[in-house]
Enzyme design. Structure first.
Site, mmCIF file in Angstrom:
data_model
loop_
_atom_site.group_PDB
_atom_site.id
_atom_site.type_symbol
_atom_site.label_atom_id
_atom_site.label_comp_id
_atom_site.label_asym_id
_atom_site.label_seq_id
_atom_site.Cartn_x
_atom_site.Cartn_y
_atom_site.Cartn_z
ATOM 1 N N ARG A 171 -0.469 1.017 -7.164
ATOM 2 C CA ARG A 171 0.200 0.472 -8.012
ATOM 3 C C ARG A 171 1.173 -0.525 -7.206
ATOM 4 O O ARG A 171 1.385 -0.401 -6.069
ATOM 5 C CB ARG A 171 1.203 1.286 -8.849
ATOM 6 N N LYS A 221 5.501 6.882 -10.283
ATOM 7 C CA LYS A 221 5.450 7.072 -11.745
ATOM 8 C C LYS A 221 5.288 8.548 -12.236
ATOM 9 O O LYS A 221 5.907 9.041 -13.104
ATOM 10 C CB LYS A 221 4.078 6.404 -12.270
ATOM 11 N N ARG A 226 -5.928 -2.638 -9.498
ATOM 12 C CA ARG A 226 -5.938 -1.219 -9.835
ATOM 13 C C ARG A 226 -7.303 -0.739 -10.557
ATOM 14 O O ARG A 226 -8.179 0.056 -9.989
ATOM 15 C CB ARG A 226 -4.638 -0.593 -10.412
ATOM 16 N N HIS A 262 -3.623 10.225 -10.832
ATOM 17 C CA HIS A 262 -3.474 10.593 -12.453
ATOM 18 C C HIS A 262 -3.172 12.085 -12.270
ATOM 19 O O HIS A 262 -3.419 12.701 -11.405
ATOM 20 C CB HIS A 262 -4.931 10.422 -12.919
ATOM 21 N N TYR A 271 -10.584 4.972 -18.207
ATOM 22 C CA TYR A 271 -11.733 4.286 -17.475
ATOM 23 C C TYR A 271 -12.862 4.749 -18.164
ATOM 24 O O TYR A 271 -13.949 4.395 -17.382
ATOM 25 C CB TYR A 271 -11.452 4.372 -16.066
#
Length: 369
Positions: free
Chosen positions: A202, A240, A317, A340, A350
């Protein structure tokens, strides 16, 4: 006595609802009705509500006060950029509509009317949903402060979102983009965009990187922080999510590219009389670390030199995921590199980029017979 007949023949119900937690004074609630039977019914209903903790507070906290209490919570428990975002939504869109409101009397229909006014203003559904989520949090705070007994936002649904087609660059498109960069004057940007494309990190994660975060022996980047600017000041936070703390393996050519940039950066800092060390931000080119806006704008500038359609910085990304799929990597590897929390997140975001996976799975079944 809680029920008393008054001069005009009506009946007054007067009950105690405890002490004010702030002032310590006794709190009372009164109602006037036309008959003794009504008075008894009102007394019973109010007493039952109070005993069940459903009585509204007689502290009439204003919307502004509740909003400030909510922002204080955000400042204490959320990341700085989240606090800044909530502060913006309240000041820009919410406060002017609810500043004079009586929170106890706001209904779900009032909230729907407000939502409709936002729709009529031309804002996107995503922006409106973000505003409505913030508003719900404010009313949750009013609920927590015992100003209201039910959140009127609860029954108001979010607006549907149109899923935009995900943009990404293929390997050939990224090579074309890199070829448009001037190595002498823009080597920083070549290093930054290549790192984004080959790691899937990110923006905030890349900006927070120091040279000490690169393990040259293992060829790994240690990702454990994120950089943002709040009121023109650098703020370093955790990434995050907890799963975003990870180590990303990098290829030899990317490592060589970064080492070349480090030498150029050292020379640049020497000319600017800026100290350089392992704690220097990797993509820094002046005294302070850059903002992500600089890299976002430069993508468009570079693409204008050729015929390449620009993408957002965050789309690098997505491009990394497309690259991994092109190489035949599966969900678990992609999940690890992106940080993730679960494979489900990877699939949800995705999954549509894996068009041949189901066909490959079905074809493998032929080998069983």
């Amino acid at each position: 006595m809680p029920i008393k007949k008054i001069k005009n023949g009506r009946y007054k119900v007067d009950i105690s609802i405890g002490s004010d937690p702030i002032t310590g004074k006794r709190r009372r609630l009164t109602r006037t009705v036309s008959s003794k039977k009504q008075a008894e019914d009102v007394y019973y209903q109010l007493t039952q509500k109070y005993n069940r903790g459903q009585m509204l507070s007689i502290r009439d906290l204003s919307f502004d006060i509740i909003a400030e209490l909510y922002l204080e919570d955000c400042k204490l428990h959320k990341k700085p950029n989240y606090y800044q975002n909530q502060q913006y939504l309240i000041h820009k869109h919410i406060a002017k509509n609810f500043k004079k409101s009586n929170l106890k009397k706001v209904t779900a229909n009032d909230i729907r009317d407000y939502q409709q006014r936002l729709i009529n203003s031309g804002l996107s559904n995503k922006s409106i949903n973000n505003i409505m989520i913030c508003l719900k949090c404010i009313f949750d705070k009013a609920l927590e402060e015992h100003v209201i007994t039910i959140n009127p936002c609860n029954s108001v649904k979010n607006l549907p979102l149109d899923k935009k087609q995900m943009k990404f660059w293929t390997p050939d498109q990224f090579k074309e983009f890199i070829s448009l960069i001037n190595d002498e004057e823009e080597f920083l940007f070549k290093a930054y965009y290549t790192t984004g494309y080959l790691t899937g990190m990110r923006c905030g994660e890349m900006l927070a990187l120091n040279w000490n975060d690169i393990d040259e022996y293992r060829r790994e980047i240690n990702v454990y922080k994120s950089l943002t600017y709040i009121d023109k000041e650098i703020v370093i936070t955790e990434p995050k999510t907890k799963n975003s703390i990870r180590r990303i393996s990098i290829n030899s050519k990317l490592l060589a590219l970064l080492k070349t940039w480090r030498k150029k950066q050292q020379l640049l800092f020497s000319k600017l009389n800026i100290p350089h060390s392992g704690n220097t931000h990797i993509f820094q080119y002046r005294e302070k670390a850059p903002t992500k806006d600089i890299f976002s704008r430069r993508i468009r500038t570079i693409c204008k030199r050729g015929e390449l359609i620009p993408i957002r910085q965050h789309d690098l990304r997505h491009s990394h995921v497309a690259l991994l799929i092109h190489q035949g990597e599966d969900y678990p590897i992609i999940k690890e590199r992106l940080g993730h929390a679960s494979i489900k997140t990877t699939i949800d975001v995705y999954g549509h980029l894996f068009p041949n996976k189901q066909k490959e799975t079905a074809d493998k079944l032929d080998d069983l017979f």
